[in-house]
Design an enzyme around this catalytic site. Sequence first.
Site, PDB file in Angstrom:
ATOM      1  N   TRP A   1      -3.084  22.061 -59.785  1.00 24.43           N
ATOM      2  CA  TRP A   1      -4.532  22.021 -60.026  1.00 24.43           C
ATOM      3  C   TRP A   1      -5.183  23.338 -59.634  1.00 24.43           C
ATOM      4  CZ3 TRP A   1      -8.839  20.671 -56.310  1.00 24.43           C
ATOM      5  CH2 TRP A   1      -8.475  20.930 -54.984  1.00 24.43           C
ATOM      6  N   ASP A   2      -4.435  24.184 -58.932  1.00 26.14           N
ATOM      7  CA  ASP A   2      -4.928  25.503 -58.527  1.00 26.14           C
ATOM      8  C   ASP A   2      -5.538  26.253 -59.712  1.00 26.14           C
ATOM      9  OD1 ASP A   2      -2.987  24.504 -56.752  1.00 26.14           O
ATOM     10  OD2 ASP A   2      -2.431  26.488 -56.049  1.00 26.14           O
TER      11      ASP A   2
ATOM     12  N   GLU B   1      -4.410  17.400 -47.788  1.00 26.35           N
ATOM     13  CA  GLU B   1      -3.101  16.716 -47.813  1.00 26.35           C
ATOM     14  C   GLU B   1      -2.656  16.261 -46.433  1.00 26.35           C
ATOM     15  OE1 GLU B   1      -0.581  19.517 -49.837  1.00 26.35           O
ATOM     16  OE2 GLU B   1      -1.139  18.748 -51.817  1.00 26.35           O
TER      17      GLU B   1
ATOM     18  N   LYS C   1      -6.674  19.885 -43.628  1.00 27.67           N
ATOM     19  CA  LYS C   1      -5.845  21.001 -44.091  1.00 27.67           C
ATOM     20  C   LYS C   1      -6.670  22.005 -44.910  1.00 27.67           C
ATOM     21  CE  LYS C   1      -1.788  22.035 -46.955  1.00 27.67           C
ATOM     22  NZ  LYS C   1      -0.889  21.546 -47.989  1.00 27.67           N
ATOM     23  N   GLN C   2      -7.496  21.478 -45.801  1.00 32.71           N
ATOM     24  CA  GLN C   2      -8.221  22.357 -46.727  1.00 32.71           C
ATOM     25  C   GLN C   2      -9.485  21.648 -47.203  1.00 32.71           C
ATOM     26  OE1 GLN C   2      -4.706  21.449 -49.316  1.00 32.71           O
ATOM     27  NE2 GLN C   2      -6.015  22.380 -50.868  1.00 32.71           N
TER      28      GLN C   2
HETATM   29  C1  BGC Z   1      -2.141  22.683 -51.330  1.00 31.95           C
HETATM   30  C2  BGC Z   1      -2.422  22.189 -52.731  1.00 31.95           C
HETATM   31  C3  BGC Z   1      -1.975  23.237 -53.727  1.00 31.95           C
HETATM   32  C4  BGC Z   1      -0.526  23.645 -53.491  1.00 31.95           C
HETATM   33  C5  BGC Z   1      -0.102  24.792 -54.367  1.00 31.95           C
HETATM   34  C6  BGC Z   1      -0.673  23.039 -51.203  1.00 31.95           C
HETATM   35  O1  BGC Z   1      -0.421  23.554 -49.924  1.00 31.95           O
HETATM   36  O2  BGC Z   1      -2.459  21.693 -50.383  1.00 31.95           O
HETATM   37  O3  BGC Z   1      -3.807  21.938 -52.883  1.00 31.95           O
HETATM   38  O4  BGC Z   1      -2.129  22.748 -55.006  1.00 31.95           O
HETATM   39  O5  BGC Z   1      -0.355  24.050 -52.144  1.00 31.95           O
HETATM   40  O6  BGC Z   1      -0.863  25.939 -54.118  1.00 31.95           O
END
Ligand code: BGC
Length: 763
Positions: A359-360, A488, A600-601
Amino acid sequence: MKDYFKLHEWKIIEEGFDPQENRMVESIMSLGNGHMGMRGNFAEQYSGDSLQGTYIAGVYYPDKTVVGWWKVGYPEYYAKVPNATNFIGIDVEINGEPLDLAHWQVNEFRRELDMKEGYLFRSFVAENEEGLKIRVKSRRFLSMACREVGALQYTIEPVNRDIELQLTPYLDGTITNEDANYDEIFWEAMEAEADASPRKNCGQGFLKIKTRKSHFQVATAMEYELSIPATTLTSQCEQKYVSNQLSLSLTAGEEVTLNKYMAVTTSRDYEGEEIDRQAKKKAVEAKESGWQQLFQQHAAAWEQIWQEGDIEIEGDVAAQQGIRYNIFQLNQTYTGHDPRLNIGPKGFTGEKYGGATYWDTEAYCLPFYLNTRDNEIARNLLLYRYRHLEKARENAAKLGLEGALYPMVTMNGEECHNEWEITFEEIHRNAAIVYAIYNYIKHTGEKDYLAEYGMEVIAEIARFWEDRAHFNPRRNKYMILGVTGPNEYENNVHNNWYTNRMAVWCLEYALETIEYLKEEKPAVMQELWNELGLSAGELEKWRDMIDKMYYPYAEEFEVFEQQDGYLDKKLLTVEDIPAEDLPLHQNWSWDRILRSCFVKQADVLQGLYFLSDQYDISTKKLNFDFYEPRTVHESSLSPCIHSIIAAEIGYEEKAYELYLRTARLDLENVNNDTEDGLHITSMAGTWMAIVEGFAGMKVMEKEEEENILSFDPFIPEQWESYSFKINYRGRQLKIEVTSEESTITREEGEPLQIIFAGEKSEV
Ligand code: BGC
């Protein structure tokens, strides 16, 4: 790792060779041109630590899934990006001794990535145990003008003695992947041709191999020329390896240069013999045009990219180098020439993340390409998902659901990630696909996209939400249970605010799009209506879901609650975590992470960023103040979103501090993992932090008029000025910001109404 590379506005410079850092530097010095890419490996043999990597866009190997406990619905394979034919290789032997920097003493070593013209340069003096000194200079690029072509120039000069030299340019398909679940060899042999009658100063080679299971054929042709004719020539041709050995004598101080031209074609672009024919033809053409001309065309393509997409920062060389490096790598990774391709989180710089699409792309990368390149390039990113709609339908059906569920990780539209909490639960990615369409249209005004492609994707995603949410009569609300949000560090949660909010937004946008098409293109809409099997009842259900979606809310803090029960956690802040426990994912057990309140984000904040127009500053402030102190930013995608919101709510220092966390992430190896490859998608986030954060660029939704472009710039104290250009609806605009003033100039296109620093005006 702060000072490993020299500061320079246009170059990344390594001075002195440190074998311990070689893998990290190989990642940093990666080259790419959208069609292929390679790590900054040495051309000559090297027995020290190195990750060999040459990658071809769109070519993948379906490596059989490894899991502890199989769950129904898991994908059968995890796509890996196969390390492809090594085509830069030139073995060097001096008086019968291989030149190997792991064994020779290395002096005056310099590796230099030139971002302005897109080439990698390396020079050194190597000395063997007998005191023989050899000077080597090499230069290589992957052409931005002829995508299937690359070239390498290798110059050797014995410094202090006469030598017998053997040069062996080769193509090597016996390569392997470090990341292979069952240590399988991903490639099988097809054809190999060494030059039967090489001439003394030139020759050629050809190798074609194919991936097992996925059957991608990759043909590589080489042509080389030598500045001094060789005295003897032999060739070697094995199933997956071809080479020519060229021997010659050199006197001290005499230089010889080998130019090697390569062309790489695949069965993705050609059929049957045409694959071979094109590779050979392109390699010959490259040799005929010659190093200089080939390089000039390539450099001219880079010049064009920089003209449109550079960000200039004055007063801070480290910042200038950092942002240019990010822009450079983004353009090397994706050029938008092929809608079947996408952007892997590590681009062409390593094996990790398998070169797959996340989804990035929609959430982080799209704005960069939208603003800095032609609309067509961003449009191709959207078309990539359109082409996968059928697979997304199958993917939803596999989970027993209606509509379309786009995969979290994919190469060809199929899900290929096998952790249940991500594959089955991180369904928020579906909303990002719709958001990208909305974002594209908001930016370009190209509403035709909706009728042609967008509506189908939007409707099928809406339908997925319709089925995935359920009505809870007890609360008289719709709910979405058992999900993982963008954060996550929480799995299988109920009613993740972001997911629920974005699901409703998708439904709203679906209804709005249907209304728009009914009005503007009734015949097309009628056709789509029939094709998609839409009904008034279904739309009624969407409206009901919009009215009655449940959103967790934390009254006492006046913030959106990340998910049900988040507030029951022990509400610590990152400051309460002992420094040695960070990063959490390396120090805490998984259950401890899940139980904690640490984020986490960006999660709730991701929603406030996407739907920025719908929330006021005070709401953003309250949520930022609550979540930012609890966010560990252990995804490199996180700080940029926080930085943009910080800038908007007036926390300028905080915005800058957050920006710095990723601005030079790889150049300073901040996460200690650059050796695995670069953080390409987070590089787009850094670009967003400057353009959308510091310069406050937004395309505002206004009820009374079409969208309007707005800026509200500030400049970090550490900088003297910054400037950048954007493409917006046929205009090229230049924004320049100093501590005294901010200006916007229209360099191309018609006049435009904008809002600049709160004032409406015309550029
Ligand atoms: C992130 C995801 C991301 C993936 C690839 C993961 O660490 O939590 O949001 O899509 O890395 O960049």
